[in-house]
Design a protein around this motif. Structure first.
Motif, PDB file in Angstrom:
ATOM      1  N   PRO A  81      23.610  68.189  81.649  1.00 35.03           N
ATOM      2  CA  PRO A  81      24.760  68.596  80.829  1.00 35.03           C
ATOM      3  C   PRO A  81      24.631  68.060  79.405  1.00 35.03           C
ATOM      4  CG  PRO A  81      25.480  67.714  82.953  1.00 35.03           C
ATOM      5  CD  PRO A  81      24.015  67.424  82.829  1.00 35.03           C
ATOM      6  N   PRO A  82      25.170  68.771  78.410  1.00 37.49           N
ATOM      7  CA  PRO A  82      25.069  68.324  77.013  1.00 37.49           C
ATOM      8  C   PRO A  82      25.634  66.930  76.782  1.00 37.49           C
ATOM      9  CG  PRO A  82      25.837  70.600  77.127  1.00 37.49           C
ATOM     10  CD  PRO A  82      25.823  70.089  78.529  1.00 37.49           C
ATOM     11  N   GLU A  83      26.771  66.605  77.452  1.00 34.36           N
ATOM     12  CA  GLU A  83      27.367  65.283  77.265  1.00 34.36           C
ATOM     13  C   GLU A  83      26.433  64.172  77.728  1.00 34.36           C
ATOM     14  OE1 GLU A  83      28.727  67.759  78.946  1.00 34.36           O
ATOM     15  OE2 GLU A  83      30.276  68.476  77.554  1.00 34.36           O
ATOM     16  N   GLN A  84      25.749  64.417  78.841  1.00 36.37           N
ATOM     17  CA  GLN A  84      24.820  63.416  79.379  1.00 36.37           C
ATOM     18  C   GLN A  84      23.641  63.223  78.435  1.00 36.37           C
ATOM     19  OE1 GLN A  84      23.653  64.446  83.353  1.00 36.37           O
ATOM     20  NE2 GLN A  84      23.708  62.338  84.039  1.00 36.37           N
ATOM     21  N   ALA A  85      23.146  64.332  77.869  1.00 32.78           N
ATOM     22  CA  ALA A  85      22.020  64.259  76.939  1.00 32.78           C
ATOM     23  C   ALA A  85      22.399  63.486  75.680  1.00 32.78           C
ATOM     24  CB  ALA A  85      21.551  65.671  76.580  1.00 32.78           C
ATOM     25  N   ARG A  86      23.616  63.750  75.167  1.00 33.32           N
ATOM     26  CA  ARG A  86      24.071  63.028  73.973  1.00 33.32           C
ATOM     27  C   ARG A  86      24.211  61.534  74.258  1.00 33.32           C
ATOM     28  NH1 ARG A  86      27.117  67.809  72.839  1.00 33.32           N
ATOM     29  NH2 ARG A  86      28.865  67.058  74.104  1.00 33.32           N
ATOM     30  N   HIS A  87      24.730  61.204  75.436  1.00 32.27           N
ATOM     31  CA  HIS A  87      24.888  59.800  75.806  1.00 32.27           C
ATOM     32  C   HIS A  87      23.527  59.114  75.904  1.00 32.27           C
ATOM     33  CE1 HIS A  87      26.597  56.199  77.514  1.00 32.27           C
ATOM     34  NE2 HIS A  87      25.860  56.322  78.615  1.00 32.27           N
ATOM     35  N   ALA A  88      22.541  59.808  76.477  1.00 31.07           N
ATOM     36  CA  ALA A  88      21.191  59.247  76.581  1.00 31.07           C
ATOM     37  C   ALA A  88      20.592  59.017  75.202  1.00 31.07           C
ATOM     38  CB  ALA A  88      20.302  60.177  77.403  1.00 31.07           C
ATOM     39  N   ASP A  89      20.803  59.966  74.269  1.00 32.95           N
ATOM     40  CA  ASP A  89      20.308  59.809  72.896  1.00 32.95           C
ATOM     41  C   ASP A  89      20.924  58.583  72.231  1.00 32.95           C
ATOM     42  OD1 ASP A  89      18.651  61.971  72.988  1.00 32.95           O
ATOM     43  OD2 ASP A  89      20.020  63.347  71.947  1.00 32.95           O
ATOM     44  N   GLU A  90      22.224  58.414  72.388  1.00 38.01           N
ATOM     45  CA  GLU A  90      22.916  57.275  71.781  1.00 38.01           C
ATOM     46  C   GLU A  90      22.401  55.953  72.339  1.00 38.01           C
ATOM     47  OE1 GLU A  90      26.956  58.107  72.594  1.00 38.01           O
ATOM     48  OE2 GLU A  90      27.134  59.706  71.073  1.00 38.01           O
ATOM     49  N   MET A  91      22.132  55.912  73.651  1.00 35.87           N
ATOM     50  CA  MET A  91      21.622  54.691  74.266  1.00 35.87           C
ATOM     51  C   MET A  91      20.236  54.347  73.742  1.00 35.87           C
ATOM     52  SD  MET A  91      22.801  54.978  78.262  1.00 35.87           S
ATOM     53  CE  MET A  91      21.877  53.479  78.646  1.00 35.87           C
ATOM     54  N   VAL A  92      19.368  55.345  73.634  1.00 33.55           N
ATOM     55  CA  VAL A  92      18.010  55.116  73.142  1.00 33.55           C
ATOM     56  C   VAL A  92      18.042  54.629  71.694  1.00 33.55           C
ATOM     57  CG1 VAL A  92      15.845  56.247  72.529  1.00 33.55           C
ATOM     58  CG2 VAL A  92      16.917  56.743  74.724  1.00 33.55           C
ATOM     59  N   GLN A  93      18.876  55.254  70.851  1.00 33.32           N
ATOM     60  CA  GLN A  93      18.967  54.838  69.448  1.00 33.32           C
ATOM     61  C   GLN A  93      19.502  53.415  69.324  1.00 33.32           C
ATOM     62  OE1 GLN A  93      20.654  57.599  66.602  1.00 33.32           O
ATOM     63  NE2 GLN A  93      20.105  59.350  67.878  1.00 33.32           N
ATOM     64  N   ALA A  94      20.449  53.049  70.186  1.00 28.10           N
ATOM     65  CA  ALA A  94      20.999  51.693  70.152  1.00 28.10           C
ATOM     66  C   ALA A  94      19.949  50.667  70.560  1.00 28.10           C
ATOM     67  CB  ALA A  94      22.213  51.609  71.081  1.00 28.10           C
ATOM     68  N   ILE A  95      19.126  50.991  71.546  1.00 29.69           N
ATOM     69  CA  ILE A  95      18.097  50.069  72.035  1.00 29.69           C
ATOM     70  C   ILE A  95      17.047  49.798  70.961  1.00 29.69           C
ATOM     71  CG2 ILE A  95      16.178  49.832  73.675  1.00 29.69           C
ATOM     72  CD1 ILE A  95      17.966  51.360  75.695  1.00 29.69           C
ATOM     73  N   TYR A  96      16.654  50.865  70.241  1.00 30.45           N
ATOM     74  CA  TYR A  96      15.568  50.726  69.269  1.00 30.45           C
ATOM     75  C   TYR A  96      16.060  50.575  67.829  1.00 30.45           C
ATOM     76  CZ  TYR A  96      12.215  51.995  72.899  1.00 30.45           C
ATOM     77  OH  TYR A  96      11.447  52.012  74.024  1.00 30.45           O
ATOM     78  N   ALA A  97      17.347  50.363  67.633  1.00 32.44           N
ATOM     79  CA  ALA A  97      17.923  50.362  66.286  1.00 32.44           C
ATOM     80  C   ALA A  97      17.285  49.347  65.360  1.00 32.44           C
ATOM     81  CB  ALA A  97      19.431  50.126  66.365  1.00 32.44           C
TER      82      ALA A  97
END
Length: 225
Positions: A1-17
Motif C-alpha cells: 500500500p502507498p502508506e506503507q511505502a511512504r512509512h518505509a521511506d521515512e524510516m530509511v531516511q531517518a536511519i541514514y540522515a
C-alpha cells in the motif's frame, strides 16, 4: 500500500540522515531524469569528478547580460559557491556549496551579476567539499571529498594565511544526458573580480568535453559546437 511505502521511506531516511554521503532522489516525470540524478549522486559519493569524462570551460557572454530562464527548455538548480583555494597553483580547494533555488521552466526570469535569490521551500542544502587535482594513470583527475562542517572550518582556518577566496553563482542543469554549469564569478565580498582574472565580467560554460553547447546559450546565428 502507498502508506506503507511512504512509512518505509521515512524510516530509511531517518536511519541514514547523518551519513555524510546520503542523497535523497525525488520523483521525476521521466525515468531517464531520475537515472541521471542517481548517476550524478554516485559520482559525487565516490569522490572523483574527472574519472568518467574530462570537462572544458568557455566564456559565453558578459556577466551583465541576464540569464532568461523562461526561455530555457530545462529545469535548473542555482547554487551559491564559496571557493577557497589552498595553494598558489589552484590545485587544491575547499567549497561551500549552497542550493539557492530550484526553478522549473518559467519560474525565474533571470539571474544577473549581483542578483539576490530568496530561498524557496525547504531550508538550504549546504555541502562542504575538499577538491584536489591529482595525476592518475598519466592524466589529470579532479577528486572530491565531502566534509563535515567542523572539518571544513578547521582546514580553512589552518590554511588561512596562504589561501585565496572567491565566490561564484552557478546555474546547473542536465541536457541530452550531460551535466552543465553556467557560472558567474565574484570576489570574496560579492563584488567584481579583478580585471586581470580571465573570467572577469564574463559568464563561463562548464561542460563535458565534446558535448554540444546548448543553443539557447549561444549568440544568435551561432550553432551548437
Amino acid at each position: 500500500p502507498p502508506e506503507q511505502a511512504r512509512h518505509a521511506d521515512e524510516m530509511v531516511q531517518a536511519i541514514y540522515a547523518k551519513h555524510p554521503h546520503v542523497r535523497v532522489v525525488p520523483n521525476f516525470a521521466e525515468f531517464s531524469d531520475k537515472i541521471e540524478t542517481v548517476v550524478r549522486c554516485v559520482t559525487e559519493a565516490v569522490q572523483v569528478d574527472g574519472l568518467a569524462e574530462p570537462r572544458e570551460r568557455e566564456v559565453i557572454q558578459s556577466a551583465s547580460e541576464p540569464l532568461n530562464f523562461a526561455s530555457w527548455p530545462v529545469e535548473v538548480d542555482v547554487y551559491d559557491i564559496e571557493v577557497t583555494y589552498l595553494d598558489g597553483k589552484f590545485t587544491e580547494s575547499l567549497r561551500r556549496r549552497q542550493l539557492m533555488t530550484t526553478a522549473a521552466r518559467g519560474d525565474v526570469d533571470g539571474v544577473g551579476a549581483g542578483d539576490s535569490l530568496g530561498l524557496t521551500g525547504e531550508p538550504p542544502a549546504v555541502i562542504y567539499e575538499l577538491r584536489q587535482d591529482i595525476q592518475l594513470n598519466g592524466r589529470n583527475v579532479g577528486t572530491r571529498k565531502v566534509l563535515t562542517y567542523e572539518a571544513y572550518k578547521l582546514l580553512k582556518q589552518a590554511r588561512a594565511a596562504t589561501s585565496t577566496e572567491l565566490r561564484k553563482r552557478a546555474v546547473c542543469f542536465t541536457w541530452q544526458g550531460s551535466y552543465y554549469e553556467v557560472s558567474t564569478y565574484f570576489d570574496s565580498c560579492g563584488g567584481a573580480v579583478p580585471a586581470a582574472c580571465a573570467f572577469s565580467g564574463c559568464r563561463v560554460l562548464d561542460r563535458p568535453r565534446n558535448a554540444p553547447a546548448p543553443p539557447w546559450l549561444l549568440p544568435e546565428g551561432v550553432g551548437a559546437v
